[in-house]
Every structure is written in structure tokens, then in C-alpha cells.
Scaffold this active site. Structure first.
Site, PDB file in Angstrom:
ATOM      1  N   ASP A 117       0.851  -1.183   0.000  1.00  0.00           N
ATOM      2  CA  ASP A 117       0.000   0.000   0.000  1.00  0.00           C
ATOM      3  C   ASP A 117       0.885   1.231   0.000  1.00  0.00           C
ATOM      4  O   ASP A 117       1.988   1.217   0.568  1.00  0.00           O
ATOM      5  CB  ASP A 117      -0.906   0.027   1.233  1.00  0.00           C
ATOM      6  N   ASP A 136      -7.223  -1.311  -4.461  1.00  0.00           N
ATOM      7  CA  ASP A 136      -8.312  -1.096  -3.506  1.00  0.00           C
ATOM      8  C   ASP A 136      -9.374  -0.153  -4.090  1.00  0.00           C
ATOM      9  O   ASP A 136     -10.578  -0.339  -3.875  1.00  0.00           O
ATOM     10  CB  ASP A 136      -7.793  -0.525  -2.191  1.00  0.00           C
TER      11      ASP A 136
END
Length: 165
Positions: A117, A136
Site C-alpha cells: 500500500d 483497492d
């Protein structure tokens, strides 16, 4: 089905390329933090061993494989459902975004043991501690699109046409 396949591949590639560029080329893994447009957009290195926002991220090897299996099961279910039902193009695109994003995160779990991330967004004096990735965004947008654009399989009743006089 073409739209589904195309957008699955695009979502997968866009996510993986963005991770490679930001994490490896820009060396975010070493630097840990890059302010892009503070506070709206920042790059912060993160290793997500759970689901979105690190929920259920105990980090055990068993949870890693359970999350991989769950993601693959969801991808298979969405793909089969879209193949068997006549869905509008926007629903197929949405399904493609969801599947492509999920498969991109699955690849991360297989290669690294966690999902990479790097996106962090804050605004208006509120400091957001969470990081996420492009996959995401595709997963969330795809799921929302499926809710908004898919049909339930029942055709709407047709109105009889008026015959011209």
C-alpha cells in the site's frame, strides 16, 4: 464479456505498474514517505497483511492463505455470474475492475506475503493514518458499480406498442 476481460487486465496492470513505480523506482520502501500534494495526497509505505485498512491483519501465514483463497473465490464467483447472466456493459466493466484489483492484491500476497500500500489522503485538518493502493480503489469502485449497474436477471415487463393508424 470483452469489457470484463479488458477492464480486468487494465485494473491489474495499472495497479502493478503504480506499485512498481512508487515503491521500487521512487524507493518508497526505503524513504517511507513522500509528500505529493500535502495533505490531500501523500505516499506512505505500508504492508497490509489484512483486508482493507489492515482489518483482520494478524499477519499469520494461515490468514494470508485464507485471504488469497477468499479473493480467488470471489473473483471466480463474479466471473461465472457475469458469464451466465446478460449484464449491461457498465456492470461488466465494474466486475472487471473488481476482479482485476483483487487479482493484483492476490499477486502481492503471493510474492511478498502482504499487499503493498502507498496512497494516503487527508483533508481539512483530519489526519488519515490509513494507506491503500490503486487495486483497492478498483475493488471498491467495481463493487459499487456492480450494485448500481447490474440487473437482477428478471426482464422488465414490456408495454404493448401502439399500432399506427
Amino acid at each position: 464479456m470483452r469489457s470484463f476481460i479488458l477492464f480486468s487486465v487494465l485494473a491489474f496492470l495499472i495497479d502493478q505498474i503504480s506499485k512498481y513505480l512508487v515503491i521500487h523506482t521512487m524507493e518508497l520502501a526505503r524513504i517511507r514517505s513522500i509528500d505529493v500534494l500535502p495533505p490531500l495526497l501523500n505516499f506512505r509505505y505500508g504492508e497490509n497483511r489484512g483486508i482493507n485498512f489492515g482489518l483482520f491483519g494478524g499477519g499469520s501465514e494461515a490468514s494470508r492463505w485464507i485471504l488469497i483463497a477468499l479473493a480467488l473465490l470471489i473473483c471466480a464467483a463474479v466471473t461465472i455470474w457475469l458469464m451466465r447472466s446478460a449484464q449491461p456493459r457498465l456492470a461488466q466493466i465494474s466486475g472487471g475492475l473488481l476482479v482485476g484489483g483483487a487479482l493484483a492484491n492476490v499477486l502481492d500476497r503471493l510474492v511478498y506475503g502482504y499487499v503493498l500500500d502507498f496512497l494516503n489522503m487527508s483533508c481539512c485538518g483530519i489526519e488519515n493514518p490509513f494507506v491503500f493502493n490503486v487495486a483497492d480503489i478498483f475493488i471498491f469502485g467495481g463493487a459499487l458499480g456492480l450494485i448500481l449497474f447490474s440487473r437482477d436477471g428478471k426482464s422488465a415487463p414490456r408495454r404493448p406498442r401502439k399500432k399506427p393508424k
